[in-house]
Design an enzyme around this catalytic site. Structure first.
Site, mmCIF file in Angstrom:
data_model
loop_
_atom_site.group_PDB
_atom_site.id
_atom_site.type_symbol
_atom_site.label_atom_id
_atom_site.label_comp_id
_atom_site.label_asym_id
_atom_site.label_seq_id
_atom_site.Cartn_x
_atom_site.Cartn_y
_atom_site.Cartn_z
ATOM 1 N N HIS A 81 1.126 -1.342 -0.345
ATOM 2 C CA HIS A 81 -0.084 -0.251 -0.380
ATOM 3 C C HIS A 81 0.567 1.255 -0.209
ATOM 4 O O HIS A 81 1.887 1.485 0.149
ATOM 5 C CB HIS A 81 -0.888 0.157 1.123
ATOM 6 C CG HIS A 81 -2.149 0.873 1.213
ATOM 7 N ND1 HIS A 81 -2.782 1.391 0.472
ATOM 8 C CD2 HIS A 81 -1.684 2.700 2.297
ATOM 9 C CE1 HIS A 81 -3.500 2.645 0.843
ATOM 10 N NE2 HIS A 81 -2.616 3.123 1.712
ATOM 11 N N ASP A 103 -14.831 1.416 6.848
ATOM 12 C CA ASP A 103 -14.127 2.781 6.424
ATOM 13 C C ASP A 103 -14.808 4.410 4.938
ATOM 14 O O ASP A 103 -14.303 4.597 5.337
ATOM 15 C CB ASP A 103 -12.790 2.491 5.661
ATOM 16 C CG ASP A 103 -11.936 2.898 5.233
ATOM 17 O OD1 ASP A 103 -11.273 4.054 5.895
ATOM 18 O OD2 ASP A 103 -11.387 3.056 4.390
ATOM 19 N N ARG A 153 -14.618 12.123 5.984
ATOM 20 C CA ARG A 153 -13.429 12.594 6.396
ATOM 21 C C ARG A 153 -12.604 13.423 4.697
ATOM 22 O O ARG A 153 -12.270 14.519 4.668
ATOM 23 C CB ARG A 153 -12.730 11.859 6.599
ATOM 24 C CG ARG A 153 -12.442 10.444 7.993
ATOM 25 C CD ARG A 153 -11.184 9.947 7.614
ATOM 26 N NE ARG A 153 -10.428 10.308 7.760
ATOM 27 C CZ ARG A 153 -9.331 9.898 7.060
ATOM 28 N NH1 ARG A 153 -9.649 8.276 6.614
ATOM 29 N NH2 ARG A 153 -7.935 9.865 7.363
ATOM 30 N N SER A 178 -7.567 3.438 9.027
ATOM 31 C CA SER A 178 -8.270 4.031 7.330
ATOM 32 C C SER A 178 -7.485 1.948 6.639
ATOM 33 O O SER A 178 -7.960 1.920 6.066
ATOM 34 C CB SER A 178 -8.299 4.612 6.392
ATOM 35 O OG SER A 178 -8.967 5.010 5.684
ATOM 36 N N LYS A 197 -8.392 -1.598 6.373
ATOM 37 C CA LYS A 197 -8.675 -1.956 5.193
ATOM 38 C C LYS A 197 -7.360 -3.929 4.646
ATOM 39 O O LYS A 197 -7.386 -4.556 3.905
ATOM 40 C CB LYS A 197 -8.337 -1.367 3.721
ATOM 41 C CG LYS A 197 -9.618 -0.078 3.481
ATOM 42 C CD LYS A 197 -9.616 0.950 2.742
ATOM 43 C CE LYS A 197 -8.380 1.871 3.579
ATOM 44 N NZ LYS A 197 -8.502 2.542 2.457
#
Length: 441
Positions: free
Chosen positions: A83, A162, A169, A184, A188
Site C-alpha cells: 500500500h 471505512d 472525512r 483506515s 482495509k
C-alpha cells in the site's frame, strides 16, 4: 445502549474511548445507527484531540471486522500485499505487483482511485481499453490462483465502515489525522488477509504528510497495528518532494510502468520497486537473505518475467494492452512544449505544483465520484541535476484543445533552475520493520 452524542462529547473533552465504545461506533456506521453528521463531528474531535495507539488499533480492527475478511490457502505460495499513501507520479504498484508475482509471490491487491493531487492506481489502469477493476471475490481468488496477482477495486463487502467514514472525512477537512489515516489503511489491509505487507509512506510537498516526523510516526503506527494483528509489516518513508519518475498522468504513468517492466524506465522508479519487492521476498520468508532477495527481483525485471505477469493480469481483467500501446489516451491530446527561460541546473521539480496542474487539466479529482481524463498529464524531458540552456525542453504537457500556454507557464514555474545542482536527496528516508509476532525487528 450506544450513545453517539456521548461518544462525541467524550472525545471532544479528550477522554479515552473503550474498545466496546469504538466497536459499537463502527457497527453504527455500517447499520446507520450513527448519522453522517455525528460521524463527521467525531472525526473532527479526533483531529483536534487525537486517538492513542490502543484506540487506533481497536478502530483499525473494528473496521476490518465490519465486513468480509479474506483468507488465503495457496499451497507453497506466500501471499503479500502493498500500500502507498499516495504521491505525484506514483505508479509503483503497477510495477511492484507483477514483479512480486514474477518472483513467485501471490499479490491480491485492492487499490483505490486518486483524490486531490495524488493519482489512483485504478484510474491509471482504466486507461487501458476494456480493463475491469470490479472483480467479485470468487473472480479475485481465481485470478490470483491462476496468475499470482490482481489489482482490483475495494468491494463494498470489505471494510464497509471505512467507506462510510472516509467519504465523510474527504468533505469535512479531516483527512490529515494520523490515527484516522492509520486505522483506515490498516483496517482495509487486515481485511484483505495477507500475512506480509509493505507500506510506502510518502513524505514531502507532493504527499499528505509533508514533514518527515509525521510520516515516520504514521509508518510506525501502521506497522505496530499490523504486527499486533499477526502481520509482518515493513514501512518505508519515501521522498515525495519531487514527482516520481518522468511521467505524471494516468495513461502516461501506465506507459512508464511498461517501460520499467521492460527493463528500462527512470532509475528512481526502478530502485523503489526493487527495494519494495526485495523486502517482500525477505519478510515473507521466500528469500530471507537480503542479497538473494534483491537479485531475484532484479532477474524478474531484467528477463521480462514481470512484464509477462502484467500482461497476463491485464488480459485476465479484460484489458487490451496492444490497443493501449498503439493508441494511448495521451496520444489523442494536444502536446505542448515547456521550455526553460533560463540556463543553469534543474535543482528540483515541485511535486505539489505539478500535481495541481494535472488535476486542473482533469487528470485528478476533488470529489470521489468525479470522472478523470486518462489522457492529460506531463512528461518531463529534463531530469533533476541536469544542466540546461535557455530554450531547452523541460517537459511536454498533454492537454485538452485550449489553455496550452497557461499550462506551459505553470509547469515551467514548477522547475527550480539554479546556478548549481542541488545535493541529491535519498529516495528512502526511513524504514520501520515489525514482525508478525508483535515484536520489533
Amino acid at each position: 445502549m450506544f450513545d453517539p452524542v456521548a461518544f462525541i462529547a467524550a472525545k471532544k473533552s479528550g477522554a479515552q474511548h473503550s474498545a466496546d465504545q469504538i466497536e459499537s461506533f463502527v457497527e453504527g456506521l455500517v447499520s446507520g445507527a450513527v448519522a453522517d453528521y455525528q460521524a463527521a463531528a467525531w472525526a473532527m474531535a479526533v483531529c483536534i484531540k487525537g486517538l492513542d495507539r490502543d484506540e487506533t488499533a481497536v478502530l483499525a480492527n473494528a473496521i476490518a471486522a465490519s465486513g468480509a475478511r479474506l483468507s488465503w490457502a495457496l499451497p507453497g505460495v506466500r501471499v503479500v500485499d502493498k500500500h502507498s499513501t499516495g504521491g505525484v507520479g506514483d505508479k509503483i504498484s503497477l510495477v511492484v505487483v507483477p514483479l512480486a508475482a514474477a518472483c513467485g509471490l501471490a499479490v491480491p491487491k485492492l487499490s483505490g482511485r486518486g483524490l486531490g493531487i495524488t493519482g489512483g492506481t485504478l484510474d491509471k489502469l482504466e486507461s487501458i481499453p476494456g480493463l475491469r477493476v470490479g472483480l467479485g471475490e470468487a473472480e479475485l481468488r481465481e485470478q490470483v490462483a491462476e496468475h499470482g496477482l490482481a489489482i482490483a477495486a475495494q468491494s463494498e463487502a470489505i471494510a464497509p465502515a471505512d467507506g462510510v467514514l472516509y467519504a465523510l472525512r474527504d468533505v469535512t477537512a479531516t483527512i490529515d489525522s494520523i490515527p484516522l489515516i492509520a486505522a483506515s489503511v490498516m483496517g482495509k489491509k487486515l481485511a484483505c488477509g495477507a500475512p506480509t505487507l509493505a507500506l510506502d509512506v510518502k513524505c514531502g510537498r507532493g504527499a499528505f504528510m509533508a514533514e518527515y516526523d509525521d510520516a515516520f510516526a504514521l509508518a510506525e503506527l501502521m506497522a505496530d497495528i499490523g504486527s499486533a494483528a499477526g502481520v509482518t509489516v515493513r514501512a518505508y518513508v519515501s521522498s515525495m518532494d519531487h514527482p516520481l519518475g518522468f511521467a505524471v498522468g494516468n495513461s502516461l504513468e501506465v506507459a512508464e510502468a511498461l517501460e520499467v517492466l521492460s527493463g528500462e524506465g527512470p532509475a528512481d522508479v526502478v530502485e523503489l520497486a526493487l527495494t519494495i519487492v526485495a523486502g517482500l521476498l525477505r519478510d515473507s520468508g521466500a528469500r530471507p537473505a537480503p542479497r538473494a532477495a534483491r537479485e531475484a527481483a532484479g532477474r524478474a525485471l531484467a528477463t521480462g518475467a514481470a512484464r509477462e505477469k502484467f500482461a497476463a493480469m491485464i488480459e485476465s481483467q479484460g484489458g487490451d494492452l496492444a490497443k493501449f500501446q498503439s493508441d494511448p489516451p495521451h496520444s489523442r491530446r494536444q502536446r505542448v512544449e515547456v521550455r526553460s527561460a533560463a540556463e543553469g541546473f534543474v535543482a528540483g521539480i515541485d511535486a505539489r505544483a505539478i500535481g495541481e496542474v494535472v488535476r486542473s487539466l482533469g487528470g485528478g479529482r476533488l470529489q470521489k465520484d468525479e470522472s478523470v481524463d486518462h489522457g492529460v498529464g506531463i512528461r518531463f524531458r529534463a531530469a533533476r541535476g541536469e544542466r540546461i540552456a535557455a530554450g531547452d525542453l523541460l517537459a511536454e504537457a498533454f492537454v485538452p484543445e485550449s489553455g496550452g500556454q497557461t499550462v506551459a507557464d505553470s509547469v515551467a514555474a514548477a522547475f527550480d533552475i539554479g546556478p548549481q545542482p542541488a545535493l541529491p536527496k535519498p529516495l528512502i528516508l526511513g524504514q520501520v520493520l515489525r514482525a508478525g509476532s508483535g515484536t520489533a525487528s
